[in-house]
Structures are given as C-alpha cells and as structure tokens.
Motif scaffolding. Structure first.
Motif, PDB file in Angstrom:
ATOM      1  N   LEU A   1     -10.491  -7.579  -7.714  1.00  0.00           N
ATOM      2  CA  LEU A   1      -9.920  -8.805  -8.028  1.00  0.00           C
ATOM      3  C   LEU A   1     -10.221  -9.923  -6.950  1.00  0.00           C
ATOM      4  CD1 LEU A   1      -6.236  -7.630  -8.755  1.00  0.00           C
ATOM      5  CD2 LEU A   1      -7.923  -8.660 -10.427  1.00  0.00           C
ATOM      6  N   LEU A   2     -10.330  -9.568  -5.906  1.00  0.00           N
ATOM      7  CA  LEU A   2     -10.797 -10.394  -4.619  1.00  0.00           C
ATOM      8  C   LEU A   2     -12.370 -11.106  -5.011  1.00  0.00           C
ATOM      9  CD1 LEU A   2     -10.526 -11.920  -1.905  1.00  0.00           C
ATOM     10  CD2 LEU A   2     -11.485  -9.852  -0.853  1.00  0.00           C
ATOM     11  N   ASP A   3     -13.129 -10.107  -5.354  1.00  0.00           N
ATOM     12  CA  ASP A   3     -14.390 -10.559  -5.754  1.00  0.00           C
ATOM     13  C   ASP A   3     -14.584 -11.542  -6.993  1.00  0.00           C
ATOM     14  OD1 ASP A   3     -15.337  -9.110  -3.563  1.00  0.00           O
ATOM     15  OD2 ASP A   3     -16.208  -7.279  -4.803  1.00  0.00           O
ATOM     16  N   VAL A   4     -13.812 -11.119  -8.046  1.00  0.00           N
ATOM     17  CA  VAL A   4     -13.603 -11.948  -9.211  1.00  0.00           C
ATOM     18  C   VAL A   4     -13.165 -13.260  -8.831  1.00  0.00           C
ATOM     19  CG1 VAL A   4     -12.643 -12.083 -11.313  1.00  0.00           C
ATOM     20  CG2 VAL A   4     -13.565  -9.927 -10.727  1.00  0.00           C
ATOM     21  N   SER A   5     -12.024 -13.336  -7.997  1.00  0.00           N
ATOM     22  CA  SER A   5     -11.373 -14.372  -7.696  1.00  0.00           C
ATOM     23  C   SER A   5     -12.423 -15.446  -6.791  1.00  0.00           C
ATOM     24  CB  SER A   5     -10.265 -14.362  -6.756  1.00  0.00           C
ATOM     25  OG  SER A   5      -9.105 -13.426  -7.516  1.00  0.00           O
ATOM     26  N   THR A   6     -13.231 -14.874  -5.914  1.00  0.00           N
ATOM     27  CA  THR A   6     -14.149 -15.617  -5.106  1.00  0.00           C
ATOM     28  C   THR A   6     -15.204 -16.210  -6.108  1.00  0.00           C
ATOM     29  OG1 THR A   6     -13.769 -14.093  -3.239  1.00  0.00           O
ATOM     30  CG2 THR A   6     -15.753 -15.332  -3.334  1.00  0.00           C
ATOM     31  N   ALA A   7     -15.504 -15.289  -7.149  1.00  0.00           N
ATOM     32  CA  ALA A   7     -16.724 -15.871  -7.888  1.00  0.00           C
ATOM     33  C   ALA A   7     -16.220 -16.772  -8.748  1.00  0.00           C
ATOM     34  CB  ALA A   7     -17.287 -14.621  -8.774  1.00  0.00           C
TER      35      ALA A   7
ATOM     36  N   ILE B   1      -5.343  -9.938   7.052  1.00  0.00           N
ATOM     37  CA  ILE B   1      -4.738 -10.142   5.777  1.00  0.00           C
ATOM     38  C   ILE B   1      -5.309  -9.102   5.056  1.00  0.00           C
ATOM     39  CG2 ILE B   1      -4.713 -11.536   3.781  1.00  0.00           C
ATOM     40  CD1 ILE B   1      -5.067 -14.010   5.818  1.00  0.00           C
ATOM     41  N   VAL B   2      -4.462  -8.152   3.971  1.00  0.00           N
ATOM     42  CA  VAL B   2      -5.128  -7.274   3.374  1.00  0.00           C
ATOM     43  C   VAL B   2      -4.973  -7.701   1.753  1.00  0.00           C
ATOM     44  CG1 VAL B   2      -4.666  -4.987   2.684  1.00  0.00           C
ATOM     45  CG2 VAL B   2      -4.095  -5.494   5.031  1.00  0.00           C
ATOM     46  N   HIS B   3      -6.094  -7.684   1.288  1.00  0.00           N
ATOM     47  CA  HIS B   3      -5.988  -7.817  -0.261  1.00  0.00           C
ATOM     48  C   HIS B   3      -5.883  -6.484  -0.974  1.00  0.00           C
ATOM     49  CE1 HIS B   3      -7.034  -9.379  -4.473  1.00  0.00           C
ATOM     50  NE2 HIS B   3      -7.145 -10.502  -3.997  1.00  0.00           N
ATOM     51  N   ILE B   4      -5.044  -6.345  -1.985  1.00  0.00           N
ATOM     52  CA  ILE B   4      -4.831  -5.307  -2.742  1.00  0.00           C
ATOM     53  C   ILE B   4      -5.922  -4.657  -3.563  1.00  0.00           C
ATOM     54  CG2 ILE B   4      -3.745  -5.989  -4.902  1.00  0.00           C
ATOM     55  CD1 ILE B   4      -2.379  -3.209  -2.776  1.00  0.00           C
ATOM     56  N   SER B   5      -6.890  -5.395  -3.879  1.00  0.00           N
ATOM     57  CA  SER B   5      -7.812  -5.293  -4.548  1.00  0.00           C
ATOM     58  C   SER B   5      -9.402  -5.532  -4.545  1.00  0.00           C
ATOM     59  CB  SER B   5      -7.597  -5.343  -6.183  1.00  0.00           C
ATOM     60  OG  SER B   5      -8.784  -4.904  -6.936  1.00  0.00           O
ATOM     61  N   ARG B   6     -10.468  -4.994  -4.188  1.00  0.00           N
ATOM     62  CA  ARG B   6     -11.805  -5.647  -3.773  1.00  0.00           C
ATOM     63  C   ARG B   6     -12.123  -6.220  -5.206  1.00  0.00           C
ATOM     64  NH1 ARG B   6     -15.592  -5.415  -0.150  1.00  0.00           N
ATOM     65  NH2 ARG B   6     -14.439  -3.918   1.098  1.00  0.00           N
TER      66      ARG B   6
ATOM     67  N   LEU C   1       0.882  -1.251  -0.097  1.00  0.00           N
ATOM     68  CA  LEU C   1       0.162  -0.141   0.196  1.00  0.00           C
ATOM     69  C   LEU C   1       0.718   1.299  -0.016  1.00  0.00           C
ATOM     70  CD1 LEU C   1      -2.772  -1.029   2.621  1.00  0.00           C
ATOM     71  CD2 LEU C   1      -2.572  -1.553   0.106  1.00  0.00           C
ATOM     72  N   GLY C   2       2.230   1.102   0.289  1.00  0.00           N
ATOM     73  CA  GLY C   2       2.840   2.295   0.118  1.00  0.00           C
ATOM     74  C   GLY C   2       3.640   2.547  -1.169  1.00  0.00           C
ATOM     75  N   MET C   3       2.778   2.283  -2.339  1.00  0.00           N
ATOM     76  CA  MET C   3       3.334   2.666  -3.489  1.00  0.00           C
ATOM     77  C   MET C   3       2.968   3.888  -3.832  1.00  0.00           C
ATOM     78  SD  MET C   3       2.185  -1.023  -5.441  1.00  0.00           S
ATOM     79  CE  MET C   3       0.538  -0.714  -5.048  1.00  0.00           C
ATOM     80  N   GLU C   4       3.550   4.509  -4.815  1.00  0.00           N
ATOM     81  CA  GLU C   4       3.588   5.798  -5.483  1.00  0.00           C
ATOM     82  C   GLU C   4       3.567   5.825  -6.736  1.00  0.00           C
ATOM     83  OE1 GLU C   4       2.485   8.466  -4.207  1.00  0.00           O
ATOM     84  OE2 GLU C   4       2.608   8.110  -2.020  1.00  0.00           O
ATOM     85  N   PRO C   5       2.704   6.207  -7.752  1.00  0.00           N
ATOM     86  CA  PRO C   5       1.590   6.736  -7.361  1.00  0.00           C
ATOM     87  C   PRO C   5       0.398   6.032  -6.651  1.00  0.00           C
ATOM     88  CG  PRO C   5       1.378   6.552  -9.509  1.00  0.00           C
ATOM     89  CD  PRO C   5       2.747   6.174  -9.158  1.00  0.00           C
ATOM     90  N   PRO C   6      -0.750   6.419  -5.772  1.00  0.00           N
ATOM     91  CA  PRO C   6      -1.427   5.523  -5.279  1.00  0.00           C
ATOM     92  C   PRO C   6      -2.346   4.937  -6.296  1.00  0.00           C
ATOM     93  CG  PRO C   6      -2.071   7.899  -4.845  1.00  0.00           C
ATOM     94  CD  PRO C   6      -0.764   7.783  -5.408  1.00  0.00           C
ATOM     95  N   THR C   7      -2.731   3.731  -6.040  1.00  0.00           N
ATOM     96  CA  THR C   7      -3.528   2.875  -6.789  1.00  0.00           C
ATOM     97  C   THR C   7      -4.933   3.267  -6.775  1.00  0.00           C
ATOM     98  OG1 THR C   7      -4.462   0.461  -7.373  1.00  0.00           O
ATOM     99  CG2 THR C   7      -3.857   1.146  -5.058  1.00  0.00           C
ATOM    100  N   ASP C   8      -5.877   3.166  -7.991  1.00  0.00           N
ATOM    101  CA  ASP C   8      -7.180   3.472  -7.677  1.00  0.00           C
ATOM    102  C   ASP C   8      -8.016   2.018  -7.131  1.00  0.00           C
ATOM    103  OD1 ASP C   8      -6.794   5.720  -9.211  1.00  0.00           O
ATOM    104  OD2 ASP C   8      -7.429   4.878 -11.186  1.00  0.00           O
ATOM    105  N   GLU C   9      -7.169   1.163  -6.987  1.00  0.00           N
ATOM    106  CA  GLU C   9      -8.113   0.070  -6.428  1.00  0.00           C
ATOM    107  C   GLU C   9      -8.164   0.147  -4.757  1.00  0.00           C
ATOM    108  OE1 GLU C   9      -9.245  -2.473  -8.231  1.00  0.00           O
ATOM    109  OE2 GLU C   9      -8.646  -1.312  -9.844  1.00  0.00           O
ATOM    110  N   THR C  10      -9.273  -0.419  -4.474  1.00  0.00           N
ATOM    111  CA  THR C  10      -9.693  -0.253  -3.214  1.00  0.00           C
ATOM    112  C   THR C  10      -9.206  -1.617  -2.174  1.00  0.00           C
ATOM    113  OG1 THR C  10     -11.669   0.947  -3.731  1.00  0.00           O
ATOM    114  CG2 THR C  10     -11.666  -0.186  -1.427  1.00  0.00           C
ATOM    115  N   PRO C  11      -8.291  -1.498  -1.262  1.00  0.00           N
ATOM    116  CA  PRO C  11      -7.884  -2.548  -0.447  1.00  0.00           C
ATOM    117  C   PRO C  11      -8.958  -3.168   0.192  1.00  0.00           C
ATOM    118  CG  PRO C  11      -6.421  -0.906  -0.223  1.00  0.00           C
ATOM    119  CD  PRO C  11      -7.508  -0.249  -0.986  1.00  0.00           C
ATOM    120  N   VAL C  12      -8.842  -4.364   0.586  1.00  0.00           N
ATOM    121  CA  VAL C  12      -9.810  -5.173   1.591  1.00  0.00           C
ATOM    122  C   VAL C  12      -9.241  -5.799   2.647  1.00  0.00           C
ATOM    123  CG1 VAL C  12     -11.808  -6.722   1.665  1.00  0.00           C
ATOM    124  CG2 VAL C  12     -11.205  -5.638  -0.302  1.00  0.00           C
TER     125      VAL C  12
END
Length: 222
Positions: free
Chosen positions: A131-137, A124-129, A77-88
């Motif tokens: 991607l997490l939702d798609v993986s779960t589906a 645990i933190v997933h970097i992208s909601r 999460l310390g990346m620059e520039p910040p990602t548009d993805e929402t961590p979970v």
C-alpha cells in the motif's frame, strides 16, 4: 540542555526556540533537573533533516503534533490472526521524502484513521509495504495524497464487503481453520475480477474516444 544541543549540532538558543514552538516533547524532570534522552536527539536531527529538505518550521510543528498523537504501532501490529502484509518502518524525514509537500497533519490523521500508519518511539510504521509503494507511485504521477487516501477509504469499504462474502461462503461449507488456508483463493478471485473490470473500463473509454473522434472527423451534409 547544553549537552543535547551539542550532540544535535545546534545552539542552546535554537533548542530553546524549538521547545517554545513545541517541536520537541518536554523533558523528564527530577526536581529542578531536566533530563533529555535519545528520543529528543532523534527529533532534533529529524527537524534538521526536514529543514534541509525545504520544510518550514510551521509545517514541521504540524507534522510533530500529528506524529505525537498518532496511534501506537501495537494497535496495528497486535492483530490476530496476523496479516500477510509486510510493515515498513520510516523516519519522519523518509515519510516526507516519499510525499514531499503533502505530509500534512490532515493527511497523516486520515492515514492513521485508516490504520495505515502507527508510531513506534521515534519511528512511523506503515502497515503494508504494498500500500505504501502504491500510494507513493500514485502521488508521483500527480494524484494528490488526500485523494489517494479518500479512494483508500472507499476501497476499504468494498474490501470489507468482499471479505465478509468469502468468509461466509467458506464457513458455510468448511471448518473455521480453512478460512486462513483458503484466503489466497479469495485474493486470486478478487485480483482476476478487478483486472477484468479494468479491461472493460479501458475498452469502454477507448470506444468512447473513437466515437468522439469519428464525429469530429465527419462532415455535415448540405
């Protein structure tokens, strides 16, 4: 130890067994005194929750080992520039519920190597909601999580190539600050092209099915 066992709702004997199996990290020691904290209590409650969901102690031990050696969330999460993805943020039992029976150390390690997962204390933190939702589906549709992660690794390679293409294009004709402003345009192009490619793939598959059905329905002339 007595106080920790009481708060966790287990016996001291069970707590000692968990320590021997390395299901919880060692306590902080000051001389002959061993100090346990909220992290130990959270781990014990997680173990209880996972056992109630049908996980074995061996599986929980493997999960704990992968969890303890995971990448710190600050690396993600310390990346620059910040990602548009929402961590979970997830507890281990919430992760287990999403991928029941497939939250193995191998799959966790693969997800951590991809940068999908990091750790933050006992979470645990997933970097992208998304991607997490798609993986779960996909897993719920019957696709093995290991295959989903392998596909994700391949997609990452192609996505990096596309990102380089658009970045080079924009930077050749616009100031550097335009890259962040114009990134939605690049995403729209990729989304549209992928949609069209899937249409072509489905049409090709449908035409192939029709051709096979036609041959099966035909009769051979004498």
């Amino acid at each position: 130890m007595d106080e920790l066992a009481r708060l966790a709702g287990i016996s001291v004997r069970t707590l000692r067994f968990y320590r021997e199996r390395k299901l919880i990290p060692p306590p902080r020691r000051e001389g002959r005194i061993a100090w346990y904290d909220d992290h130990h209590l959270a781990r014990l409650r997680t173990i209880t929750a996972l056992l109630e969901r049908g996980h074995t102690l061996s599986g929980i031990a493997e999960l704990a080992e992968a969890f303890d050696h995971g990448r710190d969330v600050g690396e993600l999460l310390g990346m620059e520039p910040p990602t548009d993805e929402t961590p979970v943020r997830l507890t281990p039992e919430e992760l287990a519920d999403r991928f029941a029976g497939q939250d193995t150390p191998e799959n966790l390690a693969a997800a951590m190597d991809l940068g999908y997962l990091g750790t933050d204390g006992q979470q645990i933190v997933h970097i992208s909601r998304r991607l997490l939702d798609v993986s779960t589906a996909l897993v719920r549709e019957g696709i093995p999580l290991a295959e989903v992660l392998r596909a994700g690794k391949e997609v990452r390679t192609h996505a990096d190539t596309l990102a380089d293409l658009f970045a080079d294009l924009i930077l050749r004709h616009a100031p550097e600050e335009a890259l962040h402003r114009l990134r939605p345009l690049a995403r729209s192009v990729v989304d549209a092209e992928l949609s069209l490619a899937l249409d072509r793939r489905l049409r090709k598959q449908h035409e192939g099915t029709d051709e096979t059905d036609g041959k099966a329905a035909g009769t051979e002339e004498p």
